[in-house]
Design an enzyme around this catalytic site. Sequence first.
Site, PDB file in Angstrom:
ATOM      1  N   ASP A 145      44.504  58.060  36.284  1.00  0.00           N
ATOM      2  CA  ASP A 145      43.721  57.573  35.123  1.00  0.00           C
ATOM      3  C   ASP A 145      42.330  57.790  35.513  1.00  0.00           C
ATOM      4  O   ASP A 145      42.030  58.535  36.733  1.00  0.00           O
ATOM      5  CB  ASP A 145      42.972  56.333  35.094  1.00  0.00           C
ATOM      6  CG  ASP A 145      44.064  54.931  35.951  1.00  0.00           C
ATOM      7  OD1 ASP A 145      43.935  55.063  37.701  1.00  0.00           O
ATOM      8  OD2 ASP A 145      43.954  53.803  36.054  1.00  0.00           O
ATOM      9  N   ASP A 154      44.784  40.888  35.578  1.00  0.00           N
ATOM     10  CA  ASP A 154      44.795  40.987  34.454  1.00  0.00           C
ATOM     11  C   ASP A 154      45.614  41.748  34.350  1.00  0.00           C
ATOM     12  O   ASP A 154      46.885  41.770  32.803  1.00  0.00           O
ATOM     13  CB  ASP A 154      43.698  41.335  33.477  1.00  0.00           C
ATOM     14  CG  ASP A 154      43.317  42.792  33.486  1.00  0.00           C
ATOM     15  OD1 ASP A 154      44.678  43.355  33.887  1.00  0.00           O
ATOM     16  OD2 ASP A 154      43.023  43.128  32.827  1.00  0.00           O
ATOM     17  N   HIS A 199      46.641  44.812  34.015  1.00  0.00           N
ATOM     18  CA  HIS A 199      46.872  45.993  33.641  1.00  0.00           C
ATOM     19  C   HIS A 199      47.549  47.200  34.762  1.00  0.00           C
ATOM     20  O   HIS A 199      47.753  46.747  36.192  1.00  0.00           O
ATOM     21  CB  HIS A 199      45.591  46.870  33.795  1.00  0.00           C
ATOM     22  CG  HIS A 199      44.435  46.939  34.455  1.00  0.00           C
ATOM     23  ND1 HIS A 199      43.525  46.136  34.879  1.00  0.00           N
ATOM     24  CD2 HIS A 199      45.393  46.973  35.440  1.00  0.00           C
ATOM     25  CE1 HIS A 199      42.970  46.520  35.718  1.00  0.00           C
ATOM     26  NE2 HIS A 199      43.626  46.991  36.451  1.00  0.00           N
ATOM     27  N   GLU A 213      45.008  47.776  30.147  1.00  0.00           N
ATOM     28  CA  GLU A 213      44.252  47.050  29.546  1.00  0.00           C
ATOM     29  C   GLU A 213      45.760  45.487  28.880  1.00  0.00           C
ATOM     30  O   GLU A 213      46.331  46.474  27.979  1.00  0.00           O
ATOM     31  CB  GLU A 213      42.949  46.669  28.913  1.00  0.00           C
ATOM     32  CG  GLU A 213      41.731  47.218  29.774  1.00  0.00           C
ATOM     33  CD  GLU A 213      42.387  46.444  31.653  1.00  0.00           C
ATOM     34  OE1 GLU A 213      43.100  45.359  31.317  1.00  0.00           O
ATOM     35  OE2 GLU A 213      40.805  46.642  31.363  1.00  0.00           O
TER      36      GLU A 213
HETATM   37  C1  F6R Z   1      43.703  52.832  39.695  1.00  0.00           C
HETATM   38  C2  F6R Z   1      44.529  52.455  38.345  1.00  0.00           C
HETATM   39  C3  F6R Z   1      44.022  51.089  38.414  1.00  0.00           C
HETATM   40  C4  F6R Z   1      44.253  49.956  39.849  1.00  0.00           C
HETATM   41  C5  F6R Z   1      43.816  48.379  39.714  1.00  0.00           C
HETATM   42  C6  F6R Z   1      43.587  48.081  40.934  1.00  0.00           C
HETATM   43  O1  F6R Z   1      44.346  54.044  39.424  1.00  0.00           O
HETATM   44  O2  F6R Z   1      44.887  52.901  37.651  1.00  0.00           O
HETATM   45  O3  F6R Z   1      45.400  50.628  37.786  1.00  0.00           O
HETATM   46  O4  F6R Z   1      45.426  50.385  40.584  1.00  0.00           O
HETATM   47  O5  F6R Z   1      42.410  48.562  38.964  1.00  0.00           O
HETATM   48  O6  F6R Z   1      42.756  47.955  41.787  1.00  0.00           O
HETATM   49  P1  F6R Z   1      42.675  47.423  43.048  1.00  0.00           P
HETATM   50  O7  F6R Z   1      43.663  48.840  44.292  1.00  0.00           O
HETATM   51  O8  F6R Z   1      41.865  48.092  43.786  1.00  0.00           O
HETATM   52  O9  F6R Z   1      42.748  46.494  42.765  1.00  0.00           O
END
Ligand code: F6R
Length: 260
Positions: free
Chosen positions: A67, A136, A138, A143
């Site tokens: 992403d 959440d 995701h 989301e």
């Molecule tokens: C990032 C991504 C997000 C993160 C998620 C967890 O490329 O795809 O889904 O993996 O927001 O973020 P962290 O690892 O910072 O807790």
Amino acid sequence: MEVVILETAEIGARFVADAVVRVLRRDPRAVLGLATGSSPLLVYAELVSRCKQGEVSFAGATVFLLDEYVGLPVGHPQAYATVIDTVLTGQVDLPAGAVHGLDPTATDVPAECSHYEESIRSAGGIELQLLGIGRDGHLGFNEPGSSLGSRTRLKTLTHRTREDNARFFDAGGEVPRHVLTQGLATISEARHLVLLASGGSKADAVAAAVEGPVAAICPASVLQLHPHVTVVLDAPAASKLRLHDYFRETYAAKPAWQDI
Ligand code: F6R
């Protein structure tokens, strides 16, 4: 789905790095899917160190990012293209041009997203996709409410995710509202999904993803539909799993010949 509970995030990172190394040794031209965020950082540090010691080479590999934020200037330190270059790809022997990311400056966003999917397909698909999970639920930046059949597209981040990610932006301004992300169906086409989570703040999301109903309210629950998923957790992230003891027993009794 295999759930591996290891005592610390450091042990989990070495475990996942081992898996990436095995993939690259088996197929030096492997296509890897990489997440950003904090969850995989220890894995990337481990891979950089192993590459520098000559234990693994990325020279024939191809990388696709999961992403990207929309609206950051090119080269912004928090743009995921910059982040991955800083923490991994710029520090190993990946050739220039082997790292692919979604172009957030594209004027025709749907065309850029279709083109990205086509690039993944023509590279032969992703062998191993590293994933983190949002509080959440995701996955990528899909989301809650994202279709389980979604493809790569523009999404709007929730307030909660923007608050969570504000820690990366302290000196650099606001977390963008929009992102481009591989869809849940796109992610599900990777042959092996490896989700990494650590810390008690992820425990509810992990429990919902692994043991809750498969539902768009918890996008990571789509993992339950995939035939080859490994979820690597530290003890706090695993603390709300009902099958916690069973997962530990299963891993402890795993036959030595069986890969993840
Ligand atoms: C990032 C991504 C997000 C993160 C998620 C967890 O490329 O795809 O889904 O993996 O927001 O973020 P962290 O690892 O910072 O807790």
